[in-house]
Write an enzyme that holds these catalytic residues in place. Structure first.
Site, short mmCIF file in Angstrom:
data_model
loop_
_atom_site.label_atom_id
_atom_site.label_comp_id
_atom_site.label_asym_id
_atom_site.label_seq_id
_atom_site.Cartn_x
_atom_site.Cartn_y
_atom_site.Cartn_z
N ASP A 67 0.88 -1.10 0.13
CA ASP A 67 0.23 -0.04 0.00
C ASP A 67 0.85 1.38 0.04
OD1 ASP A 67 -2.26 1.63 0.41
OD2 ASP A 67 -1.92 1.72 2.60
N THR A 69 -0.23 4.80 1.39
CA THR A 69 -0.41 5.57 2.36
C THR A 69 -0.32 5.09 3.66
OG1 THR A 69 -2.14 6.94 0.84
CG2 THR A 69 -2.16 7.42 3.30
N LYS A 247 -17.64 16.54 -0.05
CA LYS A 247 -16.27 16.23 -0.42
C LYS A 247 -15.92 15.17 -0.77
CE LYS A 247 -14.83 15.66 4.18
NZ LYS A 247 -13.78 16.25 5.54
N ASP A 363 -4.44 6.41 -5.07
CA ASP A 363 -4.28 7.99 -5.81
C ASP A 363 -4.61 8.04 -7.03
OD1 ASP A 363 -3.72 8.78 -3.18
OD2 ASP A 363 -1.71 8.37 -3.46
N ARG A 472 -5.78 4.22 -8.01
CA ARG A 472 -7.42 4.15 -8.23
C ARG A 472 -7.65 2.80 -8.09
NH1 ARG A 472 -8.79 9.03 -6.51
NH2 ARG A 472 -8.74 10.62 -8.04
N LYS A 478 -6.92 -4.89 -4.79
CA LYS A 478 -5.85 -5.36 -4.19
C LYS A 478 -5.69 -6.83 -3.81
CE LYS A 478 -5.07 -0.83 -2.00
NZ LYS A 478 -4.57 -0.28 -0.50
#
Length: 866
Positions: A67, A69, A247, A363, A472, A478
């Site tokens: 991963d 982050t 958001k 991301d 993305r 994953k």
């Protein structure tokens, strides 16, 4: 038949399983858990082996799925830049931008920050927005909505005093905390929350210097999840205005924007790409004014969905779609998450070790690529293959709104791209000095590439790539990618992550590693090994993993050799007995051969043998490739051990038999069966123990003690056993050893037979090391004159190399907490760190529970000294 089976049963002993499990357990608990090279002093977190069954697989990992982050990055989010109403704010330069400039040979001037004191989570510098200066901007209304969205649209809980300096925010993710902290610094201070109201202290709204506490009634919260990729709140202003603030990811926000404002959309998208290229995490902000009637109608549906007992989450998502539309774009935020210390060096070292690293992140494409460059996962001399859904052709089909046509077009496009890339890969492979290859693919394309009709093509292509970046992607994707490589490539895989969204990926790999970071302990609880920083993978794999693999290979092959040698002497004897089942050895000899006479030395070699020390293992990471190739457990290695076992068994049996035919004891009698078998067994015990010393790379005092002790244990046993009067049916070897040791034959045979048996092994080992050396043997020769001052368990680092704080933290970690007595207090610490630290001579600040503990203890009257 059954008699013969019992004769040859020691060839696969139960002691092998027991010894291997004991070795693995000690390796995990004593060496991995206590390694100071993997101890993180800042968080006082040591490495943790949560299982002992996968130690040797740590030395054979070929693919790492990581991963981004919190794994490659620190997961300490800082508000860095933003775009409001089509205008970019923020003058800082991210470390990814600096790395990109260095890579291209350019220069970036870093402006000195005007804000002297920046708090955690806020690293923004632009005088145009600070201290109310946004009121003078050409778009102050957009700025006001932007700041209110940051201050209202969240699920953060405030703690402490309601002052900007002392308040603390408890958030579900570091991103949310950073956004609320940014709103506070911009003059919209969220300081209080009730179940239905958010209180914001707004500064510089109408008049400079004026502060106003505004309560916003929160009517609904549409929570974030990995499917929605957005979060919304419906709030009511004090004047009755109803607003939906939203958001989320740009891909989902842009799909729900109202028609018009095309210039703003285009400009903001350019800013998003700019932020992504700088390695920043982006979020889009939007709002929508609601009428009372439309809201009441929607709220009834929302209440029904919320009270539903079946498919509640699905119904809530469907209802949210009804109101999260026709949004007005405000702008976007850019949050920086810096790389962890040592990540680029770690990835470069692992790549040299032959390990291929895949980064699976949520991301944007540009962000993922630039992070890969910063991590040295991708370099300029690599050939990149990019399969992306961000193409003009795909956007045209998306604009039509036909999902069926889009799916068909996407699948065909992905298929053609995979074919094209695969053909180019074959061309590069045919060239003599082709570049390394890297694949970048986004989540939408990956969804179609994982289709059963295309996954084989994807796998074949990706296996040729040194690095793969999937952006993305969802948590499910994953796990699917990890399973694809694990099952399709038949290679040892390792997954590493820090959050709950990485659990499925961690469980899908052979070895799961969890990072105890900022997002809880879900990844750690699902993992096999836990570390605090990504860079510790170097020590975990290249040091402990490689050592464990080499040690376990030696233990298993040595067990095979010594038991085959021992059993074959019995087999040659059966030719003389007509396969009658007559035993060559006494029952107790056969039973205790693996349990006592050869048990301890093999455990010692499984714990302490080192071909090269930890520093050289990291200096020459190419040594790790021996584990990937399974060099030490191939058929030719096993065949060599089998050959020498057969050779030595023939020496033991026929040399002892031939030499005993003319031998006589002190009484003038010829040696019998039990005299010969005892002599042969003595030679076997001595030889196999000395053979173990020949295969050791590191000989310590423990090796001498274990080998010498095992041989001594045999003589002590046989002296006692031969001197005890047993029943008539068991008096086979009564007084045999005393008779043997009274003859010259015993000593000559004990000297010559092991020498003859080990002579071929000695020649073979010398020939192999001289003409066909292993990689580690070459490194040994290069550094043969360098002293090895390493410490077992603590590797190359001793307490002298630690700072006082690190030494104190390590001392606390090593304290004997299991010896402490609990007082029964609710918050009683099972370690009593300061109490035991004082016993160990280490100063640690007192804790509240220590004070209470001592207060509850009965004081003993002091005995007056004479």
């Amino acid at each position: 038949m059954f008699t013969l089976i019992t004769l040859y049963s020691p060839i696969i002993p139960i002691s092998l399983y027991v010894s291997v499990e004991m070795i693995k357990f000690i390796q995990s608990t004593q060496f991995i858990n206590n390694d100071l090279c993997m101890y993180h002093a800042e968080s006082s977190t040591p490495a943790l082996a949560r299982t002992s069954n996968l130690n040797e697989e740590l030395g054979q990992v070929e693919y790492i799925f990581s991963d981004k982050t919190g794994t490659l990055t620190r997961n300490l989010m800082e508000f860095f830049k933003c775009s409001i109403g089509g205008e970019v704010y923020g003058t800082g330069v991210s470390e990814i931008e600096m790395g990109t400039a260095q890579r291209s040979g350019g220069k970036i001037e870093v402006q000195k920050a005007t804000n002297a004191a920046l708090e955690k989570g806020f690293n923004f510098d632009d005088a145009r927005l600070m201290r109310g200066a946004w009121r003078n901007e050409p778009n102050p209304d957009f700025c006001k909505e932007f700041f209110r969205c940051l201050a209202i649209c969240h699920t953060v809980l405030p703690e402490g005093d309601d002052s900007p300096e002392k308040i603390r925010y408890q958030a579900a993710s570091p991103d949310e905390a950073a956004l609320v902290t940014a709103a506070k610094n911009f003059g919209f201070f969220f300081y209080k929350r009730s179940p239905t109201t958010i209180y914001v202290r707004e500064s510089h709204v109408e008049k400079m210097g004026k502060v106003q506490d505004v309560p916003y009634e929160i009517l609904n919260v549409l929570e974030f999840n990995s499917t929605r990729k957005r979060q919304s709140v419906v709030c009511c202003y004090p004047d009755g205005r109803l607003v939906l603030y939203c958001k989320g990811a740009d891909s989902v926000i842009y799909e729900r924007l109202a028609d018009g404002n095309n210039d703003l959309k285009r400009t903001t998208r350019e800013h998003l790409e700019q932020f992504g290229a700088a390695g920043l995490r982006t979020l889009c902000l939007a709002y929508r004014d609601l009428s009372s009637d439309s809201y009441e109608n929607w709220n009834e549906k929302y209440i029904q969905a919320k009270s539903s007992l079946r498919d509640r989450e699905k119904k809530l998502d469907e209802v949210a779609e009804l109101i999260e539309k026709d949004l007005v774009l405000i702008g976007c935020t850019a949050i920086e998450d810096k790389l962890q210390e040592g990540v680029p060096a770690c990835i470069e070292t692992l790549s040299r070790a032959g390990i291929k690293i895949w980064v699976l992140t949520g991301d944007k494409l540009e962000t993922a690529i630039n992070i890969a460059y910063a991590c040295k996962l991708i370099s300029n001399n690599m050939k990149q293959f990019i399969i992306s859904s961000e193409t003009d052709a795909i956007r045209e089909v998306e604009d039509r709104g036909d999902q069926v046509e889009l799916a068909r077009f996407m699948k065909e496009t992905v298929k053609n791209e995979l074919k094209r890339c695969h053909e180019e890969v074959q061309q590069y492979l045919c060239s003599a000095s082709g570049p390394k290859l890297a694949l970048v693919i986004d989540g939408k394309c990956l969804m179609y590439a994982l289709d059963p009709s295309l996954r084989v093509m994807l796998l074949n292509m990706s296996l040729y790539c040194s690095s793969v970046v999937c952006c993305r992607v969802s948590p499910l994707q994953k796990a699917q990618v990890t399973s694809l490589v694990r099952k399709g490539a038949q290679r040892i895989t390792l997954s590493i992550g820090d959050g709950a969204n990485d659990v499925s990926m961690i469980q899908a790999a052979h070895v799961g590693v969890g990072i105890s970071g900022q997002e809880g302990m879900q990844a750690v609880m699902a993992s096999d090994f836990a570390i605090a920083q990504f860079r510790f993978l170097t020590d975990l794999l290249l040091v402990h993993g490689r050592w464990s693999y080499a040690r376990i290979c030696k233990v298993v092959t040595y067990f095979f050799y010594k038991n085959l040698t021992f059993t074959l002497t019995q087999f040659w004897f059966t030719f003389s007995t007509g396969f009658s089942g007559q035993r060559f050895y006494d029952d107790w000899f056969q039973s205790l051969f693996n349990v006592i006479f050869t048990a301890l030395p093999v455990i010692i070699i499984g714990l302490f043998d080192k071909d090269v020390n930890a520093a050289l293992s990291k200096k020459y990471p190419e040594l790790y490739k021996e584990g990937i190739r399974n060099t030490f457990f191939k058929w030719r290695v096993v065949a060599a051990w089998a050959f020498f076992a057969i050779y030595q068994s023939l020496i033991f049996y026929y040399f002892v038999i031939a030499s005993s035919t003319s031998g006589m004891n002190s009484s003038g009698k010829m040696f019998g069966l039990w005299d010969v078998s005892t002599m042969a067994f003595t030679c076997v015990v001595v030889t196999v123990n000395f053979r173990l010393l020949m295969m050791c790379n590191t000989i310590t005092r423990w090796h001498h003690i274990s080998v010498g002790g095992s041989i001594l244990a045999w003589f002590i046993f046989v002296f006692i056993y031969s001197g005890v009067v047993l029943p008539k049916e068991q008096e086979n070897i009564y007084f045999v050893i005393y008779v043997l040791m009274s003859t010259l034959y015993f000593y000559v045979t004990l000297l010559l037979v092991p020498v003859a048996a080990l002579f071929c092994d000695f020649v073979y080992l010398g020939f192999q090391r001289w003409f066909f050396p292993y990689d580690y043997q070459i490194v040994q020769e290069i550094h043969r004159h360098e002293p090895d001052n390493s410490r077992i368990g603590l590797l190359e680092i001793g307490n002298d190399n630690l700072s006082p704080d690190e030494a104190r933290s390590y001392a606390i970690m090593q304290l004997p907490g299991q010896k402490s007595k609990h007082t029964g207090f609710a918050f009683d610490s099972p370690g009593y760190e300061s109490f035991f630290a004082s016993q160990a001579g280490v100063y640690v600040p007192q804790k509240a529970w220590d004070v209470a503990r001592r207060a509850s203890m009965r004081t003993r009257p002091k005995t007056p000294k004479n």
